[in-house]
Design a protein around this motif. Structure first.
Motif, PDB file in Angstrom:
ATOM      1  N   LEU A   1       0.833  -1.210   0.000  1.00  9.37           N
ATOM      2  CA  LEU A   1       0.000   0.000   0.000  1.00  9.37           C
ATOM      3  C   LEU A   1       0.864   1.256   0.000  1.00  9.37           C
ATOM      4  CD1 LEU A   1      -2.620  -1.122   2.671  1.00  9.37           C
ATOM      5  CD2 LEU A   1      -2.978  -0.958   0.184  1.00  9.37           C
ATOM      6  N   ASP A   2       0.278   2.325  -0.469  1.00 10.47           N
ATOM      7  CA  ASP A   2       0.957   3.621  -0.441  1.00 10.47           C
ATOM      8  C   ASP A   2       0.278   4.477   0.631  1.00 10.47           C
ATOM      9  OD1 ASP A   2       2.025   6.103  -0.766  1.00 10.47           O
ATOM     10  OD2 ASP A   2       1.426   6.335  -2.877  1.00 10.47           O
ATOM     11  N   PHE A   3       0.971   4.625   1.747  1.00 12.85           N
ATOM     12  CA  PHE A   3       0.372   5.341   2.875  1.00 12.85           C
ATOM     13  C   PHE A   3       0.023   6.790   2.525  1.00 12.85           C
ATOM     14  CE2 PHE A   3       2.862   2.280   5.823  1.00 12.85           C
ATOM     15  CZ  PHE A   3       1.860   1.329   5.742  1.00 12.85           C
ATOM     16  N   ASN A   4       0.643   7.302   1.489  1.00 10.59           N
ATOM     17  CA  ASN A   4       0.318   8.678   1.089  1.00 10.59           C
ATOM     18  C   ASN A   4      -1.108   8.823   0.587  1.00 10.59           C
ATOM     19  OD1 ASN A   4       2.896   9.863   1.571  1.00 10.59           O
ATOM     20  ND2 ASN A   4       3.644   8.721  -0.231  1.00 10.59           N
ATOM     21  N   GLU A   5      -1.719   7.704   0.224  1.00 10.04           N
ATOM     22  CA  GLU A   5      -3.100   7.746  -0.253  1.00 10.04           C
ATOM     23  C   GLU A   5      -4.105   7.998   0.877  1.00 10.04           C
ATOM     24  OE1 GLU A   5      -4.348   7.593  -3.348  1.00 10.04           O
ATOM     25  OE2 GLU A   5      -2.272   7.616  -4.091  1.00 10.04           O
ATOM     26  N   ILE A   6      -3.694   7.666   2.102  1.00  6.75           N
ATOM     27  CA  ILE A   6      -4.659   7.622   3.212  1.00  6.75           C
ATOM     28  C   ILE A   6      -5.448   8.922   3.366  1.00  6.75           C
ATOM     29  CG2 ILE A   6      -4.930   7.332   5.723  1.00  6.75           C
ATOM     30  CD1 ILE A   6      -2.401   5.510   5.621  1.00  6.75           C
ATOM     31  N   GLU A   7      -4.724  10.031   3.367  1.00 10.04           N
ATOM     32  CA  GLU A   7      -5.406  11.308   3.613  1.00 10.04           C
ATOM     33  C   GLU A   7      -6.042  11.897   2.350  1.00 10.04           C
ATOM     34  OE1 GLU A   7      -6.143  12.768   6.582  1.00 10.04           O
ATOM     35  OE2 GLU A   7      -5.365  10.884   7.386  1.00 10.04           O
ATOM     36  N   LYS A   8      -5.935  11.168   1.260  1.00 10.35           N
ATOM     37  CA  LYS A   8      -6.506  11.682   0.013  1.00 10.35           C
ATOM     38  C   LYS A   8      -7.972  11.309  -0.159  1.00 10.35           C
ATOM     39  CE  LYS A   8      -2.099  11.895  -2.444  1.00 10.35           C
ATOM     40  NZ  LYS A   8      -1.223  11.138  -3.351  1.00 10.35           N
ATOM     41  N   ASN A   9      -8.484  10.448   0.726  1.00 13.43           N
ATOM     42  CA  ASN A   9      -9.903  10.116   0.612  1.00 13.43           C
ATOM     43  C   ASN A   9     -10.567  10.221   1.976  1.00 13.43           C
ATOM     44  OD1 ASN A   9      -9.962   7.222   1.867  1.00 13.43           O
ATOM     45  ND2 ASN A   9      -8.240   7.175   0.408  1.00 13.43           N
ATOM     46  N   ASP A  10     -11.878  10.375   1.979  1.00 10.57           N
ATOM     47  CA  ASP A  10     -12.607  10.647   3.223  1.00 10.57           C
ATOM     48  C   ASP A  10     -12.674   9.440   4.161  1.00 10.57           C
ATOM     49  OD1 ASP A  10     -13.021  13.169   2.322  1.00 10.57           O
ATOM     50  OD2 ASP A  10     -15.098  12.842   1.666  1.00 10.57           O
ATOM     51  N   VAL A  11     -12.509   8.248   3.607  1.00  9.96           N
ATOM     52  CA  VAL A  11     -12.593   7.036   4.422  1.00  9.96           C
ATOM     53  C   VAL A  11     -11.281   6.763   5.156  1.00  9.96           C
ATOM     54  CG1 VAL A  11     -13.120   4.557   4.366  1.00  9.96           C
ATOM     55  CG2 VAL A  11     -14.261   6.083   2.782  1.00  9.96           C
ATOM     56  N   ARG A  12     -10.218   7.378   4.652  1.00  4.98           N
ATOM     57  CA  ARG A  12      -8.860   7.148   5.176  1.00  4.98           C
ATOM     58  C   ARG A  12      -8.432   5.700   4.933  1.00  4.98           C
ATOM     59  NH1 ARG A  12     -10.331  11.298   8.767  1.00  4.98           N
ATOM     60  NH2 ARG A  12      -9.030  13.047   8.176  1.00  4.98           N
ATOM     61  N   CYS A  13      -8.422   5.354   3.654  1.00  2.79           N
ATOM     62  CA  CYS A  13      -7.917   4.044   3.279  1.00  2.79           C
ATOM     63  C   CYS A  13      -6.734   4.237   2.337  1.00  2.79           C
ATOM     64  CB  CYS A  13      -9.010   3.230   2.598  1.00  2.79           C
ATOM     65  SG  CYS A  13      -8.393   1.618   2.104  1.00  2.79           S
ATOM     66  N   ALA A  14      -5.758   3.338   2.414  1.00  2.00           N
ATOM     67  CA  ALA A  14      -4.563   3.485   1.580  1.00  2.00           C
ATOM     68  C   ALA A  14      -4.792   2.992   0.151  1.00  2.00           C
ATOM     69  CB  ALA A  14      -3.396   2.741   2.225  1.00  2.00           C
ATOM     70  N   ASP A  15      -5.940   2.389  -0.085  1.00  2.00           N
ATOM     71  CA  ASP A  15      -6.254   1.867  -1.419  1.00  2.00           C
ATOM     72  C   ASP A  15      -7.416   2.674  -1.991  1.00  2.00           C
ATOM     73  OD1 ASP A  15      -7.638   0.479  -3.444  1.00  2.00           O
ATOM     74  OD2 ASP A  15      -6.935  -1.460  -2.725  1.00  2.00           O
ATOM     75  N   PRO A  16      -7.170   3.487  -3.045  1.00  2.00           N
ATOM     76  CA  PRO A  16      -8.201   4.409  -3.542  1.00  2.00           C
ATOM     77  C   PRO A  16      -9.472   3.694  -3.999  1.00  2.00           C
ATOM     78  CG  PRO A  16      -6.062   4.912  -4.512  1.00  2.00           C
ATOM     79  CD  PRO A  16      -5.903   3.634  -3.774  1.00  2.00           C
ATOM     80  N   ALA A  17      -9.335   2.558  -4.650  1.00  2.00           N
ATOM     81  CA  ALA A  17     -10.516   1.852  -5.156  1.00  2.00           C
ATOM     82  C   ALA A  17     -11.366   1.347  -3.989  1.00  2.00           C
ATOM     83  CB  ALA A  17     -10.080   0.677  -6.043  1.00  2.00           C
ATOM     84  N   PHE A  18     -10.689   0.764  -3.021  1.00  2.00           N
ATOM     85  CA  PHE A  18     -11.398   0.270  -1.843  1.00  2.00           C
ATOM     86  C   PHE A  18     -12.046   1.430  -1.089  1.00  2.00           C
ATOM     87  CE2 PHE A  18     -11.482  -1.016   2.653  1.00  2.00           C
ATOM     88  CZ  PHE A  18     -12.364  -2.082   2.541  1.00  2.00           C
ATOM     89  N   ALA A  19     -11.335   2.539  -1.011  1.00  2.00           N
ATOM     90  CA  ALA A  19     -11.870   3.727  -0.334  1.00  2.00           C
ATOM     91  C   ALA A  19     -13.193   4.152  -0.969  1.00  2.00           C
ATOM     92  CB  ALA A  19     -10.854   4.864  -0.396  1.00  2.00           C
ATOM     93  N   LYS A  20     -13.197   4.149  -2.268  1.00  2.00           N
ATOM     94  CA  LYS A  20     -14.392   4.529  -3.030  1.00  2.00           C
ATOM     95  C   LYS A  20     -15.570   3.629  -2.670  1.00  2.00           C
ATOM     96  CE  LYS A  20     -16.171   7.230  -5.974  1.00  2.00           C
ATOM     97  NZ  LYS A  20     -16.366   8.545  -5.356  1.00  2.00           N
ATOM     98  N   ALA A  21     -15.328   2.323  -2.660  1.00  2.00           N
ATOM     99  CA  ALA A  21     -16.384   1.359  -2.326  1.00  2.00           C
ATOM    100  C   ALA A  21     -16.914   1.594  -0.910  1.00  2.00           C
ATOM    101  CB  ALA A  21     -15.846  -0.074  -2.471  1.00  2.00           C
ATOM    102  N   CYS A  22     -15.997   1.848   0.009  1.00  2.00           N
ATOM    103  CA  CYS A  22     -16.409   2.078   1.409  1.00  2.00           C
ATOM    104  C   CYS A  22     -17.247   3.347   1.512  1.00  2.00           C
ATOM    105  CB  CYS A  22     -15.191   2.211   2.312  1.00  2.00           C
ATOM    106  SG  CYS A  22     -14.276   0.677   2.510  1.00  2.00           S
ATOM    107  N   GLU A  23     -16.804   4.372   0.804  1.00  2.00           N
ATOM    108  CA  GLU A  23     -17.526   5.644   0.849  1.00  2.00           C
ATOM    109  C   GLU A  23     -18.962   5.459   0.368  1.00  2.00           C
ATOM    110  OE1 GLU A  23     -15.294   8.868  -0.927  1.00  2.00           O
ATOM    111  OE2 GLU A  23     -17.127  10.076  -1.066  1.00  2.00           O
ATOM    112  N   GLU A  24     -19.107   4.723  -0.711  1.00  2.00           N
ATOM    113  CA  GLU A  24     -20.447   4.453  -1.227  1.00  2.00           C
ATOM    114  C   GLU A  24     -21.282   3.722  -0.182  1.00  2.00           C
ATOM    115  OE1 GLU A  24     -21.662   5.863  -3.831  1.00  2.00           O
ATOM    116  OE2 GLU A  24     -19.640   6.736  -3.953  1.00  2.00           O
ATOM    117  N   LYS A  25     -20.665   2.727   0.421  1.00  2.00           N
ATOM    118  CA  LYS A  25     -21.370   1.926   1.422  1.00  2.00           C
ATOM    119  C   LYS A  25     -21.849   2.808   2.581  1.00  2.00           C
ATOM    120  CE  LYS A  25     -21.683  -2.231   3.798  1.00  2.00           C
ATOM    121  NZ  LYS A  25     -22.079  -3.367   2.983  1.00  2.00           N
ATOM    122  N   ILE A  26     -20.959   3.669   3.056  1.00  2.00           N
ATOM    123  CA  ILE A  26     -21.308   4.524   4.199  1.00  2.00           C
ATOM    124  C   ILE A  26     -22.465   5.457   3.829  1.00  2.00           C
ATOM    125  CG2 ILE A  26     -20.465   6.334   5.756  1.00  2.00           C
ATOM    126  CD1 ILE A  26     -17.682   4.971   5.591  1.00  2.00           C
TER     127      ILE A  26
END
Lengths: 354, 354, 354, 354
Positions: B169-194
């Motif tokens: 993972l690239d830890f720099n991704e973490i703060e780039k999405n609202d879910v705070r996940c290091a994987d942008p695609a996964f972050a997107k899925a989580c955001e939708e779910k929430i």
């Protein structure tokens, strides 16, 4: 600070290395006037001791506890209870071969780096032998907590896992089998598995479930010393433990709030108990239950490559009599630590309100 | 004893209720001479604060920290660091309707039973608002621990789970999405779910993974205060946490010893790291990593039946602005507690050898 | 560990420097349900505050305490009581002249050597201003200890000493004179002495006697935490204290056992009380009484030679508004610390027996 | 909490009653790698043991210490040091006559009231026998503190008092006489006095002075854990102690500031040392010196009236072999406690600055 004390009011401090003269401890803060049942203490020690069945290490140690103070005419006096268990297995054998060898996934390397000076006979201080002192103190804590019951049992060995809700189990079955499982059929399967593993000279991990019943409402100090946080620390402090979850645990993380909430009955009990008996860090009077994951014992009876203190590759072969699976002997340790946690919170709770 | 202090040398004591005048704390034991980066502290507070994105509570609180002592000319002096965060959201609104109501799976009932006297406005002391004080102290601990890095991120939301090894993972991704996940695609899925969950007026649990890197060898005090036991306690002390595992965790319990052992390289590092950077309770210099399970928030925006202090059934409806999922805002809290644990052990380790 | 906390169950942690933004503290462990009399707290603060009479420092500080948490609808909730006293006297004046100067018999030199970084404005953390926080906490402890009375008074100023047994004194006299002595004639003599000393630009030491009455039997934990040992520590922790004795004290060391023994009445009280209300470290129900010796304030309004951080001889002249004798203002501090000691032991005693 | 532990990092917990199986303790936090001189430990025990001269109790107890853990190949390992001293004098004699009798100025009454259950054989836990464990730990602390010297000596017996400044004394004289005084002529006078008192079947109090030299600058934690406050507590925790003063002590309270101030030399030492080596609670590198007052032993060999548990007047007669004056045997105890205090502060100081 050096981490050899557990508890804040009901306190246990332990000492001792696996191959020193004795292990033991001081229990400070046990209330005065408690009648001590010495046989019950020894029974718990016997549940932990080596050599008790075919699926545990065949080392022989009587593990007899000797009380030195704090108990007078079979009652506690409120002064510190000093006790020791003499190490009878403390042979003058040659440890030269492991003196400078760091066994993989043991604490040899980290102790050496931290202290610069290590008792290299057996595991020294990192040996699970230290937990016998915890069992002594836990047995006294249980007597102090008369009425509250502690039932731990094996719920998984390797990939064998038992998911029967604990409410459907008969805790009387636990001590009837060597694996210490409340389900006889599952116990049988686990026993077979451990025997196979042992024959392979290998080891296997497992899980212990613990249920605490008849807990008064109000135990636990919110914020940092939540009841489940202390239980977690206590369990994680047992040798080989890798994880802890209570109530719904990791499964609960998958759930929705509307499904996870425990709705109240009119008497304050709850219809479900996904909370595991703890809300906001404080016991709510429902059963407390939790799971503890144990890794496989690091000492395998197979040849392994490792390094010595000089950083050279050396070959080593586990010898001696080690447990193929720690879980059966860890059951009384889990109970002992749970009892120490609850005893301490019972005493802490006495100062909470006018 | 009352459980509002964390740590033994680097100590944080917190105070404050969600709707009192202020929350805050005292950090005692932070070494003198540390240059303080106030912006970095505020940045961590901002990562925790309400209203920061569409998937968290829309309450507005600036959460500005005010330091009252212990820092002089931007450096610590070795004296206690007192600080406060004024509660701006402390409206004189009417709490009469919840005064005597016990919300399900909240701490209302247990606080009442324990203390007999409860600040019923919002969660009072049991509110996660208290964790803002932890974030302040954790941010200072991180500055003290220069060189050691703490990266927490969301690794599961409900049944969505990401199993990519953290090394990829690239830890720099973490703060780039609202879910705070290091994987942008996964972050997107989580955001939708929430978002879906939120629309349902419901809430959802999740898991945070934390990785600590560049940890010196030798941290942790064996026996009761093992490094991972303290990490476990610290994590379990965070509101809504139900489980903790480190290294191989619960999966490790399924394994054989021959597969689970971490074999050494000649420099003392290990080829694998199922130990999670800790052996015998002491850090071995490898990465420390662990998982923390969070239950779904108990306050759902749906009608629920519950009881009041008289034991009568009453109907209630969650209102206000609550988090549909705490995990995104809990990421900096996990990091803060991890930093407090490590800072304390770094200081404890100073007395260990001549 | 850093020494800013007093107590084990009823705990006070203080923060703040003399010229920082605020001083204050957290009281953790005060039982829930205690009704707070805010006026009584302020009254004790007023007895300690500067500017209250002609024989104390003429600095003006209102010393108004602001409670931030832990009290709800005028009752304690069992959660930590955070409080602060804003420093109104925090002028941006130039401290350049004392920045590098070590005042004789102050803590400037030792703080610099210990921490390497010092808030040099006024006494910083070593200022007796910190004791205002103790007075706040002590006042709350007194309210918790309803029925137990604390009477401290000036019993010596310089070589003027009053040896009337406390039983013959009228404690109601104490607050009627500026010296805080229970004997009006002696108070007058002391007042004159202090005025003369002040005119000389000099300072003078003194002694405070404290009497605690209606103490329940059984307080104190034997061995290391004896009741009088904790009282001694608490008193010696007050700025400028040089000695502590209780009961017969240093005079008792001159006596024979047959004269020193306190013989019992049939109700368990004793005919004499050379024990000072404590036997074997535990209260026996008789009055506790002790004496505390204070050195003269180090800041004199005279030219003195001293050194700076470079080790050079420099001349300095005390300026500002300092106390010619600390004893009158220290009376409420002695009472506050005594109340904190007793409150803690009352709570500790709750866990001692079944 | 139960008060059987001294120290925060270098910690001693003791156990044991005078007539139980053994006394002993656990030293936790002694750094690893310290070479142990067992003879030096026994020498200190011999200085405390009964029967060593004609002016102390004639009881015979060898007081041989047995180490059970924490020392390997004569070096400390950083793990807890468990030790015990077997009670050889534990005769099965009949204690029926004192079982229900409260000896005057002993702890019988207070223990009974506090705990409701008391080991009535001898003094039980309140016996000064417990201090043998402190001497063991103090002797190890001294070895850890190589270079820092501790010299305690008798400076008063009853009304005989020696006021020679310690700088003019030869500490080598201390162990050359039974009273343990650095002045041979004064020692002779005290010895005579004690013999007279003993013949009378009476007892007498006394004072011990202690001088600590070569103390590093910076020890002690200001505010509550001032160096002299901890020393005071440690001394007051010794059986029979009634008072403590350091530096100018109670005499200092009579002085003016201009006379009391210790003016600096250019190297940071001071021209005088009325501060007693401590300023603002922190050592300044000058000699630390203090005085400790001991009351006369309560057990006199004379008929006394007292009460029993039923509140009835009973007659009792001290028997057995008691000390006419505790001071000679208390000298090594004072040194031991001083060493424990300093050792703990040396370790605490390690975390104070970056």
């Amino acid at each position: 600070m050096a981490g050899n004390t557990y508890g804040t009011i009901f306190k246990l401090t332990t000492f001792g290395e696996s191959h020193g003269k004795a292990i033991g401890g001081i229990i400070d803060g046990c209330p005065a006037g408690l009648e001590i049942d010495f046989d019950a203490i020894q029974r718990d020690l016997d549940r932990r001791k080596p050599g008790q069945s075919k699926i545990v290490t065949q080392r022989k140690e009587p593990d007899t506890v000797d009380f030195l103070s704090g108990i007078f005419e079979e009652k506690t006096t409120g002064t510190p209870i000093g006790f020791q268990i003499v190490n009878t297995n403390q042979k003058s054998k040659d440890y030269g071969h492991i003196k400078d060898t760091y066994r993989p996934s043991h604490a040899d390397y980290t102790y050496d780096k931290k202290y610069g000076n290590r008792d290299y006979r057996g595991g020294g201080r990192s040996s699970a032998r230290e937990t016998a002192s915890r069992v002594v103190a836990g047995a006294i804590a249980k007597q102090f907590l008369k009425g509250i019951t502690f039932h731990a049992f094996t719920s998984a060995v390797g990939d064998l896992s038992m998911d029967t809700p604990y409410q459907e189990l008969d805790f009387n079955e636990i001590e009837k089998n060597d694996v210490r499982c409340a389900d006889p059929a599952f116990a049988k399967a686990c026993e077979e598995k451990i025997k196979v593993i042992k024959k392979q000279g290998d080891t296997i991990g497992g899980v212990i479930t613990c249920v605490i019943q008849n807990v008064p409402i109000g135990l636990g100090e919110p914020v940092f010393d939540k009841l489940h946080a202390e239980l977690g620390k206590a369990m994680l402090s047992i040798n080989a433990v890798k994880g802890f979850e209570y109530g719904s645990g990791f499964e609960g993380a998958k759930m929705k709030g509307s499904d996870h909430n425990d709705y109240f009955n009119n008497d304050g009990t709850t219809k479900t108990n996904l909370s595991g008996g703890v809300q906001g860090g404080i016991s709510n009077g429902m059963d407390i239950y939790f799971k503890v994951a144990f890794k496989p014992v690091a000492t395998v009876m197979q040849k392994q490559e490792t390094i010595n203190a000089a950083g050279e590759t050396v070959e080593m072969q586990g010898k001696g009599r080690h447990d193929p699976c720690v879980v059966p002997r860890a059951v009384p340790i889990v109970e002992a630590m749970a009892a120490l946690v609850i005893a301490d919170f019972v005493l802490r709770d006495k100062s909470v309100r006018l």
